[in-house]
Design an enzyme around this catalytic site. Structure first.
Site, PDB file in Angstrom:
ATOM      1  N   VAL A 173       7.438  48.684 129.835  1.00  0.00           N
ATOM      2  CA  VAL A 173       6.542  48.824 131.059  1.00  0.00           C
ATOM      3  C   VAL A 173       5.291  48.461 130.497  1.00  0.00           C
ATOM      4  CG1 VAL A 173       5.552  50.755 132.703  1.00  0.00           C
ATOM      5  CG2 VAL A 173       7.819  50.820 131.802  1.00  0.00           C
ATOM      6  N   ALA A 230      15.108  51.152 125.511  1.00  0.00           N
ATOM      7  CA  ALA A 230      15.998  50.176 124.980  1.00  0.00           C
ATOM      8  C   ALA A 230      16.247  49.120 125.802  1.00  0.00           C
ATOM      9  CB  ALA A 230      17.251  50.908 124.682  1.00  0.00           C
ATOM     10  N   THR A 231      16.044  49.008 126.905  1.00  0.00           N
ATOM     11  CA  THR A 231      16.458  47.824 127.909  1.00  0.00           C
ATOM     12  C   THR A 231      15.165  47.252 128.621  1.00  0.00           C
ATOM     13  OG1 THR A 231      16.849  49.625 129.600  1.00  0.00           O
ATOM     14  CG2 THR A 231      18.777  48.800 128.347  1.00  0.00           C
ATOM     15  N   LYS A 249       7.868  47.258 134.973  1.00  0.00           N
ATOM     16  CA  LYS A 249       8.942  47.539 134.332  1.00  0.00           C
ATOM     17  C   LYS A 249       9.735  46.225 134.169  1.00  0.00           C
ATOM     18  CE  LYS A 249      12.612  50.729 133.174  1.00  0.00           C
ATOM     19  NZ  LYS A 249      13.450  51.978 133.696  1.00  0.00           N
ATOM     20  N   ASP A 287      17.778  61.778 132.676  1.00  0.00           N
ATOM     21  CA  ASP A 287      16.975  61.547 131.417  1.00  0.00           C
ATOM     22  C   ASP A 287      15.629  62.569 131.927  1.00  0.00           C
ATOM     23  OD1 ASP A 287      16.010  60.959 128.915  1.00  0.00           O
ATOM     24  OD2 ASP A 287      15.576  58.944 129.587  1.00  0.00           O
ATOM     25  N   LEU A 305       2.479  50.269 128.327  1.00  0.00           N
ATOM     26  CA  LEU A 305       2.351  51.597 128.756  1.00  0.00           C
ATOM     27  C   LEU A 305       3.420  52.469 128.006  1.00  0.00           C
ATOM     28  CD1 LEU A 305       1.585  51.461 132.656  1.00  0.00           C
ATOM     29  CD2 LEU A 305       0.080  51.640 130.571  1.00  0.00           C
ATOM     30  N   GLY A 306       4.802  51.818 127.582  1.00  0.00           N
ATOM     31  CA  GLY A 306       5.923  52.561 127.338  1.00  0.00           C
ATOM     32  C   GLY A 306       7.259  51.254 126.979  1.00  0.00           C
ATOM     33  N   GLN A 307       8.140  51.892 126.278  1.00  0.00           N
ATOM     34  CA  GLN A 307       9.318  50.941 125.669  1.00  0.00           C
ATOM     35  C   GLN A 307      10.309  51.683 125.574  1.00  0.00           C
ATOM     36  OE1 GLN A 307       8.041  48.391 122.357  1.00  0.00           O
ATOM     37  NE2 GLN A 307       9.366  46.631 123.067  1.00  0.00           N
TER      38      GLN A 307
END
Length: 612
Positions: A23, A19-20, A38, A135, A15-17
């Protein structure tokens, strides 16, 4: 496949990526319930221990409908990586909504207000719990659909969040370049040494950029070549922004910086909402933290907008539909002043019709007395003063069409198709707006003519009654003929002469009114015929058909772009045409088709045919 004790997911369901962490979409092993997990990578464990656990601690104390819920903290079986199990939002993020070509010029007003309401409510919960997000951006605002199909937006990704009271400061830098406060940008992106500390108001800057992005479809601060390519100019635009400006850009290389104090003409928000929103953005997009609003004032001003009701007013002199935002506790006098600001029709010159009936608005009464309105059933405003009308202003969608790249490049073709489709959607919206405005204008004029006809009928009735009275009075003239002339008789004779003159005037007026009635009747029939023509107009359907074809082309390029190695070396068949609409005038639409025999590389091209 990867799993924890209770959840299972496949690494393809990304679903998303960041730096650390990454998901993924996952399921509960027992119930099958969809969740988002996550999963933290090796780099995340290089951070200090207190930083690693900060996100868990922040999420555990938050509980609000506009913040993504944390269900559990687990570990993967093999590598024992930490996993946050969170609420799954099936409709992507606000960024994915804005990335849709349909929203290339921003969200529609109703959806924008939903975003504003949800973001304000979520941020208010953060501040009540002493949390700064650090953020805020469209990619970290998730969307899901409620039980009745309504959008619900939720703040997510608290990896950079931390506990911070209103008066506390921090020095560590987090965030995403385009949404960073200039002071943070200077240190994090430009790597310039400085000893500035940051407060909770840095979130307000990010919110300002996010709201501008949602309202317009574009970032507010754009150097030539883009924010990521021209970082020094990006910093100059944000740090040198004058007070009151809400956007800045550089249109050519080494060109001057240009400032904007209003939303662009392509913005889909009504002028009524824009006028409420611009002062808020101007005060949270403030470079100097000391001059920037605090959260208390931000919440107060945004809540003021969200508590207002909309009264729809169609201005006949302008042929424009206005959204007038007022409070229910306001007086009608305040409403009339708000209309004046948007239409330039002074309150004493404003007259209203509602569904064909004259609507009298007493300034001292409550605005609650105003009847319910909609976009299709607004108050119709006409002015009793002679003014120069100002019509609908818009930008020709054809001006936003990109230049076509002569070479075959899947990524470039995808971007071109997306931009053209965005312009197509804008053309479709403009066509609908013009057609709806034409319908409301003809309907309003028809009602106005009907009102004049009713006035003529009443005037004619009074005139005829006066003539009958005068005729009966003058009929008694024969009774005084032959009588000895006296002073009183002389006065009576003079009065009768004046009455005969008045009767002649009234008779001519009666004829003029009758003639006017006939003209108004003909005009009414002509307006009714014009309304029928509007109903028969098929231009919107034709443009919709064109946009649907453009959508298929866009989907083809989007699919091709996702193939491994997509590019010049493996170019797909380019569609035979890119269709787009151009507004020639307010009645004529010109459909243009760019046809080029784009061919796939093969035997024909090797034989010297079908060259690109």
């Amino acid at each position: 496949m990867q799993s924890t004790v209770n959840y299972l997911w496949h690494t393809d369901d990304l679903l998303g990526q960041g730096a650390t962490a990454s998901v993924y979409k996952a399921r509960n092993k027992k119930s099958g319930e969809l969740v988002a997990v996550k999963v933290f990578n090796a780099a995340s464990y290089l951070r200090p221990r207190e930083v690693q656990v900060r996100e868990f601690e922040v999420l555990r104390k938050l509980n609000h409908q506009n913040i993504v819920k944390l269900f559990a903290v687990e570990e993967t079986g093999s590598s024992r990586q930490k996993v946050l199990v969170m609420e799954y939002c099936s409709s992507g993020s606000l960024l994915s909504v804005l990335e849709s070509p349909e929203n290339a010029f921003g969200l529609p007003e109703e959806e924008f207000l939903v975003v504003l309401r949800c973001v304000v409510a979520g941020m208010n919960h953060l501040r009540e719990n002493g949390v700064v997000h650090r953020d805020i951006k469209p990619g970290n605002i998730m969307r899901l659909l409620g039980e009745q199909g309504q959008s619900i937006y939720k703040l997510t990704d608290f990896g950079a969040a931390r506990q911070l009271d209103d008066e506390e400061k921090f020095v560590s830098v987090y965030g995403t370049e385009e949404y960073l406060h200039p002071d943070m940008y200077e240190r994090a992106v430009l790597r310039k040494p400085q000893q500035k500390a940051f407060g909770v108001t840095v979130d307000l800057w990010s919110i300002g950029v996010t709201l501008y992005h949602a309202a317009t479809g574009s970032l507010p601060f754009v150097p030539f070549g883009g924010p990521r390519r021209n970082k020094e100019i990006m910093y100059r635009i944000t740090s040198e922004k004058p007070a009151g400006a809400i956007a800045g850009s550089q249109r050519r290389e080494n060109g001057p910086l240009e400032w904007s104090y209003t939303f662009p003409i392509t913005c889909r928000l009504s002028m009524g909402l824009q006028s409420q929103l611009v002062p808020i953005l101007a005060n949270i997009l403030e470079v100097e933290q000391a001059k920037c609003w605090g959260f208390d004032q931000f919440f107060a001003e945004t809540s003021d907008i969200l508590q207002r009701v909309v009264i729809h007013v169609f201005s006949l002199p302008q042929a424009v539909l206005h959204h007038v935002y007022i409070h229910t506790h306001n007086t009608i006098s305040i409403f009339l002043e708000a209309v004046y600001k948007q239409t330039n029709v002074a309150p004493q010159h404003q007259e209203y019709l509602l569904e064909g009936h004259l609507c009298v608005l007493e300034p001292k009464l409550s605005a609650q007395q105003i009847a319910h309105t909609t976009a299709s059933s607004p108050l119709t405003l006409f002015s009793v003063a002679s003014e120069t009308p100002k019509g609908l202003t818009f930008r020709d969608p054809a001006l936003d069409l990109p230049k076509f790249v002569p070479k075959v490049d899947v990524q470039a073709d995808y971007s071109t198709a997306k931009s053209v489709l965005g312009a197509g959607h804008q053309a479709l919206r403009l066509a609908r707006t013009l057609l709806a405005g034409q319908e409301l204008m003809l309907r309003g004029l028809y009602w106005f003519v009907e009102l004049l006809q009713a006035t003529c009928r009443r005037t004619l009735e009074v005139t005829r009654m006066a003539l009958l009275f005068l005729s009966s009075s003058l009929g008694a003239e024969s009774n005084v003929a032959g009588m000895p002339e006296t002073q009183e008789l002389k006065k009576t004779t003079e009065l009768r002469s004046k009455l005969r003159t008045l009767a002649g005037v009234l008779s001519r007026c009666s004829c003029n009114i009758t003639e006017t009635q006939m003209r108004l009747s003909n005009l009414s029939a002509e307006l009714a015929g014009s309304r029928d023509q509007v109903h028969e107009d098929r231009s919107v359907q034709q443009i919709q058909c064109c946009v649907d074809k453009m959508q298929l082309i866009y989907k083809q390029f989007k699919k091709s772009r996702m193939r491994p190695g997509a590019g010049l070396s493996s170019a797909p068949i380019r569609p035979h045409g890119i269709l787009f609409c151009q507004l020639v005038d307010q009645e004529t639409w010109f459909l243009s088709v760019s046809t080029r025999p784009w061919l796939q590389r093969g035997a024909d091209s090797q034989a010297g045919q079908g060259e690109f």
